[in-house]
Design a protein around this motif. Structure first.
Motif, PDB file in Angstrom:
ATOM      1  N   ARG A   1      71.860  12.555  72.092  1.00 47.09           N
ATOM      2  CA  ARG A   1      71.699  11.192  71.571  1.00 47.09           C
ATOM      3  C   ARG A   1      70.862  11.190  70.292  1.00 47.09           C
ATOM      4  O   ARG A   1      71.194  10.532  69.300  1.00 47.09           O
ATOM      5  CB  ARG A   1      71.031  10.328  72.642  1.00 47.09           C
ATOM      6  CG  ARG A   1      71.067   8.819  72.425  1.00 47.09           C
ATOM      7  CD  ARG A   1      69.906   8.282  71.648  1.00 47.09           C
ATOM      8  NE  ARG A   1      68.663   8.467  72.364  1.00 47.09           N
ATOM      9  CZ  ARG A   1      67.831   7.494  72.672  1.00 47.09           C
ATOM     10  NH1 ARG A   1      68.120   6.273  72.318  1.00 47.09           N
ATOM     11  NH2 ARG A   1      66.696   7.746  73.265  1.00 47.09           N
TER      12      ARG A   1
ATOM     13  N   ASP B   1      56.287  11.269  72.311  1.00 42.44           N
ATOM     14  CA  ASP B   1      57.660  10.865  72.015  1.00 42.44           C
ATOM     15  C   ASP B   1      58.040  11.295  70.597  1.00 42.44           C
ATOM     16  O   ASP B   1      59.154  11.773  70.348  1.00 42.44           O
ATOM     17  CB  ASP B   1      57.786   9.338  72.167  1.00 42.44           C
ATOM     18  CG  ASP B   1      59.238   8.879  72.116  1.00 42.44           C
ATOM     19  OD1 ASP B   1      60.093   9.540  72.723  1.00 42.44           O
ATOM     20  OD2 ASP B   1      59.513   7.859  71.457  1.00 42.44           O
TER      21      ASP B   1
ATOM     22  N   THR C   1      73.908   7.370  74.258  1.00 37.71           N
ATOM     23  CA  THR C   1      72.796   6.708  74.956  1.00 37.71           C
ATOM     24  C   THR C   1      73.248   6.247  76.337  1.00 37.71           C
ATOM     25  O   THR C   1      72.535   6.420  77.321  1.00 37.71           O
ATOM     26  CB  THR C   1      72.281   5.490  74.147  1.00 37.71           C
ATOM     27  OG1 THR C   1      71.857   5.946  72.871  1.00 37.71           O
ATOM     28  CG2 THR C   1      71.112   4.816  74.843  1.00 37.71           C
TER      29      THR C   1
ATOM     30  N   ASP D   1      69.733  13.514  76.217  1.00 39.25           N
ATOM     31  CA  ASP D   1      68.770  12.885  75.310  1.00 39.25           C
ATOM     32  C   ASP D   1      68.759  13.603  73.965  1.00 39.25           C
ATOM     33  O   ASP D   1      68.679  12.977  72.905  1.00 39.25           O
ATOM     34  CB  ASP D   1      67.370  12.903  75.940  1.00 39.25           C
ATOM     35  CG  ASP D   1      66.384  12.051  75.155  1.00 39.25           C
ATOM     36  OD1 ASP D   1      66.753  10.922  74.785  1.00 39.25           O
ATOM     37  OD2 ASP D   1      65.258  12.507  74.907  1.00 39.25           O
TER      38      ASP D   1
ATOM     39  N   ARG E   1      73.624   9.032  78.726  1.00 41.98           N
ATOM     40  CA  ARG E   1      72.314   9.509  79.189  1.00 41.98           C
ATOM     41  C   ARG E   1      71.580   8.449  80.012  1.00 41.98           C
ATOM     42  O   ARG E   1      71.055   8.727  81.084  1.00 41.98           O
ATOM     43  CB  ARG E   1      71.431   9.906  77.994  1.00 41.98           C
ATOM     44  CG  ARG E   1      70.069  10.433  78.409  1.00 41.98           C
ATOM     45  CD  ARG E   1      69.110  10.508  77.262  1.00 41.98           C
ATOM     46  NE  ARG E   1      68.604   9.230  76.850  1.00 41.98           N
ATOM     47  CZ  ARG E   1      67.485   8.680  77.309  1.00 41.98           C
ATOM     48  NH1 ARG E   1      66.780   9.274  78.230  1.00 41.98           N
ATOM     49  NH2 ARG E   1      67.083   7.508  76.858  1.00 41.98           N
ATOM     50  N   VAL E   2      71.544   7.215  79.493  1.00 40.15           N
ATOM     51  CA  VAL E   2      70.705   6.167  80.096  1.00 40.15           C
ATOM     52  C   VAL E   2      71.211   5.736  81.465  1.00 40.15           C
ATOM     53  O   VAL E   2      70.410   5.505  82.371  1.00 40.15           O
ATOM     54  CB  VAL E   2      70.592   4.948  79.152  1.00 40.15           C
ATOM     55  CG1 VAL E   2      70.155   3.704  79.911  1.00 40.15           C
ATOM     56  CG2 VAL E   2      69.577   5.244  78.061  1.00 40.15           C
TER      57      VAL E   2
ATOM     58  N   THR F   1      58.378  16.011  76.574  1.00 36.87           N
ATOM     59  CA  THR F   1      59.062  14.908  77.255  1.00 36.87           C
ATOM     60  C   THR F   1      58.464  14.679  78.635  1.00 36.87           C
ATOM     61  O   THR F   1      58.117  13.542  78.996  1.00 36.87           O
ATOM     62  CB  THR F   1      60.572  15.207  77.403  1.00 36.87           C
ATOM     63  OG1 THR F   1      61.140  15.324  76.106  1.00 36.87           O
ATOM     64  CG2 THR F   1      61.286  14.105  78.167  1.00 36.87           C
TER      65      THR F   1
ATOM     66  N   TYR G   1      70.212   8.324  83.887  1.00 38.30           N
ATOM     67  CA  TYR G   1      68.741   8.376  83.857  1.00 38.30           C
ATOM     68  C   TYR G   1      68.151   7.183  84.614  1.00 38.30           C
ATOM     69  O   TYR G   1      67.305   7.342  85.495  1.00 38.30           O
ATOM     70  CB  TYR G   1      68.235   8.379  82.413  1.00 38.30           C
ATOM     71  CG  TYR G   1      66.722   8.453  82.307  1.00 38.30           C
ATOM     72  CD1 TYR G   1      66.088   9.683  82.186  1.00 38.30           C
ATOM     73  CD2 TYR G   1      65.937   7.309  82.338  1.00 38.30           C
ATOM     74  CE1 TYR G   1      64.702   9.772  82.106  1.00 38.30           C
ATOM     75  CE2 TYR G   1      64.553   7.381  82.254  1.00 38.30           C
ATOM     76  CZ  TYR G   1      63.941   8.610  82.137  1.00 38.30           C
ATOM     77  OH  TYR G   1      62.571   8.678  82.065  1.00 38.30           O
TER      78      TYR G   1
ATOM     79  N   GLN H   1      63.551  18.031  68.889  1.00 35.72           N
ATOM     80  CA  GLN H   1      64.980  17.891  69.203  1.00 35.72           C
ATOM     81  C   GLN H   1      65.855  17.982  67.960  1.00 35.72           C
ATOM     82  O   GLN H   1      66.973  18.500  68.010  1.00 35.72           O
ATOM     83  CB  GLN H   1      65.239  16.547  69.894  1.00 35.72           C
ATOM     84  CG  GLN H   1      64.824  16.508  71.353  1.00 35.72           C
ATOM     85  CD  GLN H   1      65.060  15.124  71.950  1.00 35.72           C
ATOM     86  OE1 GLN H   1      65.043  14.119  71.243  1.00 35.72           O
ATOM     87  NE2 GLN H   1      65.276  15.072  73.247  1.00 35.72           N
TER      88      GLN H   1
ATOM     89  N   TYR I   1      68.014  15.591  80.622  1.00 36.07           N
ATOM     90  CA  TYR I   1      67.428  15.894  79.312  1.00 36.07           C
ATOM     91  C   TYR I   1      68.420  16.299  78.210  1.00 36.07           C
ATOM     92  O   TYR I   1      68.320  15.819  77.075  1.00 36.07           O
ATOM     93  CB  TYR I   1      66.335  16.967  79.430  1.00 36.07           C
ATOM     94  CG  TYR I   1      65.584  17.119  78.133  1.00 36.07           C
ATOM     95  CD1 TYR I   1      64.641  16.186  77.749  1.00 36.07           C
ATOM     96  CD2 TYR I   1      65.877  18.161  77.256  1.00 36.07           C
ATOM     97  CE1 TYR I   1      63.984  16.283  76.536  1.00 36.07           C
ATOM     98  CE2 TYR I   1      65.228  18.268  76.033  1.00 36.07           C
ATOM     99  CZ  TYR I   1      64.277  17.336  75.685  1.00 36.07           C
ATOM    100  OH  TYR I   1      63.641  17.421  74.477  1.00 36.07           O
TER     101      TYR I   1
ATOM    102  N   ARG J   1      60.975  14.084  69.532  1.00 39.99           N
ATOM    103  CA  ARG J   1      62.059  13.817  68.573  1.00 39.99           C
ATOM    104  C   ARG J   1      62.080  14.859  67.444  1.00 39.99           C
ATOM    105  O   ARG J   1      63.141  15.299  67.018  1.00 39.99           O
ATOM    106  CB  ARG J   1      61.911  12.414  67.972  1.00 39.99           C
ATOM    107  CG  ARG J   1      62.134  11.285  68.966  1.00 39.99           C
ATOM    108  CD  ARG J   1      63.523  11.316  69.535  1.00 39.99           C
ATOM    109  NE  ARG J   1      63.745  10.204  70.453  1.00 39.99           N
ATOM    110  CZ  ARG J   1      64.621  10.201  71.420  1.00 39.99           C
ATOM    111  NH1 ARG J   1      65.360  11.290  71.640  1.00 39.99           N
ATOM    112  NH2 ARG J   1      64.790   9.159  72.201  1.00 39.99           N
TER     113      ARG J   1
ATOM    114  N   ALA K   1      64.133  12.514  84.109  1.00 34.08           N
ATOM    115  CA  ALA K   1      64.077  13.257  82.837  1.00 34.08           C
ATOM    116  C   ALA K   1      64.585  14.688  83.009  1.00 34.08           C
ATOM    117  O   ALA K   1      65.322  15.203  82.161  1.00 34.08           O
ATOM    118  CB  ALA K   1      62.654  13.261  82.290  1.00 34.08           C
TER     119      ALA K   1
END
Length: 329
Positions: free
Chosen positions: A161, A253, A101, A158, A104-105, A198, A108, A260, A155, A257, A151
């Motif tokens: 994660r 969302d 996370t 994500d 990525r975060v 996404t 991001y 993914q 991506y 998920r 994004a």
């Protein structure tokens, strides 16, 4: 007479020269006012994203577990999952996948906040509002463009994660292991599975979130005549933005998920509409497409409020440091 005229001109020349010579310093002073660079915005954004996501990581992980399964969501079940995870694997297991996370975060959030500042400047110049609060449509557009930019660039992280959040340690030991296994066993394209929903979700989510936050700040400034809200007011504005934005884009969302994590859950979700149809058919609209939304109403506003507040505070702190002549890079 000629001599007096000559003296008269001589007496006025220094005044004219003084007037002309005094302009450049004034212009230079205006240009030399401290401004934050895109790098400053990147650093503030990365820090804001890291703080916010770490705070709500256990709730985020629990939400993903429900999103990718057919279990019916309830607050009681959610806390049972958290408790069982804690008892089985220990306290730190609640933050499993948080390293992915953060990887990525941080980029991001850095890209999103930095690009938002740049888009605001660009749109401000285009619409003739340079240095002022943007009107509603450009304000919404700046947020959507910022979210889309972030994004698109982050991506695959994500996807990694999400995989780490729903699998045991034995399957994926670390971030690189996830990348290698997915690439070898499912192909590199799998890292971009769920990309379309996404982007379709990010456009309204980021647009509405930034729009609501900026609008509330502007209304607050107009009413109180204070240029900067207090931290608790920023938290409230960010929470409102997160609540409205996430509610508007939540079904996409869930679809993201499912797509993914299809490779590890044994499902065959390929298209957005196909995934939506399958979810509605098996679980219904409320218990399927909106599964875990109530938990998002708890964690989402907290995360957005913290990230927006942290960004603004660190942004203002860096500006003050620049004014005092300090630099962090």
């Amino acid at each position: 007479m000629a001599h007096r005229v000559h003296n008269h001109h001589q007496g006025r020349l220094p005044v004219a020269q003084t007037t002309v010579l005094s302009l450049p310093p004034s212009s230079q002073a205006k240009d030399l006012r401290p401004r934050l660079t895109p790098l400053d915005s990147l650093l503030c954004g990365a820090f804001a994203g890291a703080v916010a996501k770490t705070v709500i990581a256990p709730l985020d992980r629990t939400k993903i577990i429900f999103q990718v399964s057919s279990k019916r969501f309830s607050a009681k079940e959610a806390f049972r999952v958290i408790y069982c995870t804690y008892m089985k694997d220990g306290f730190l297991s609640l933050w499993r996948g948080n390293s992915a996370t953060m990887v990525r975060v941080m980029p991001y959030a850095a890209i999103q906040f930095c690009s938002h500042e740049q888009y605001k400047k660009l749109l401000g110049g285009y619409y003739g509002f340079q240095g002022k609060a943007l009107p509603p449509f450009p304000r919404l557009l700046a947020g959507s463009l910022a979210g889309t930019t972030a994004a698109m660039l982050t991506y695959p992280l994500d996807t990694v994660r999400a995989r780490m959040a729903v699998t045991a340690k034995e399957m994926y030991s670390n971030i690189m292991h996830v990348f290698v296994r997915i690439s070898q066993e499912e192909g590199v394209k799998t890292l971009y599975k769920g990309f379309t929903p996404t982007i379709l979700g990010v456009i309204p989510y980021a647009g509405i979130t930034f729009f609501t936050y900026e609008t509330l700040k502007k209304l607050h400034s107009d009413k109180t005549k204070r240029s900067q809200p207090y931290p608790y007011e920023r938290l409230a504005f960010g929470a409102c933005g997160g609540l409205i934005g996430q509610s508007a884009s939540y079904p996409l969302d869930v679809v993201r998920r499912r797509m993914q994590t299809a490779g590890v859950t044994g499902s065959s979700y390929v298209t957005i509409l196909g995934t939506m149809r399958e979810i509605v058919k098996q679980e219904g609209i409320r218990h399927g497409l909106y599964k875990g939304l109530s938990m998002n109403w708890v964690k989402g506003p907290i995360a957005v409020g913290i990230s927006f507040t942290t960004f603004d505070i660190t942004h203002n702190l860096l500006l003050k440091l620049h004014q005092m002549g300090y630099s962090i890079h």
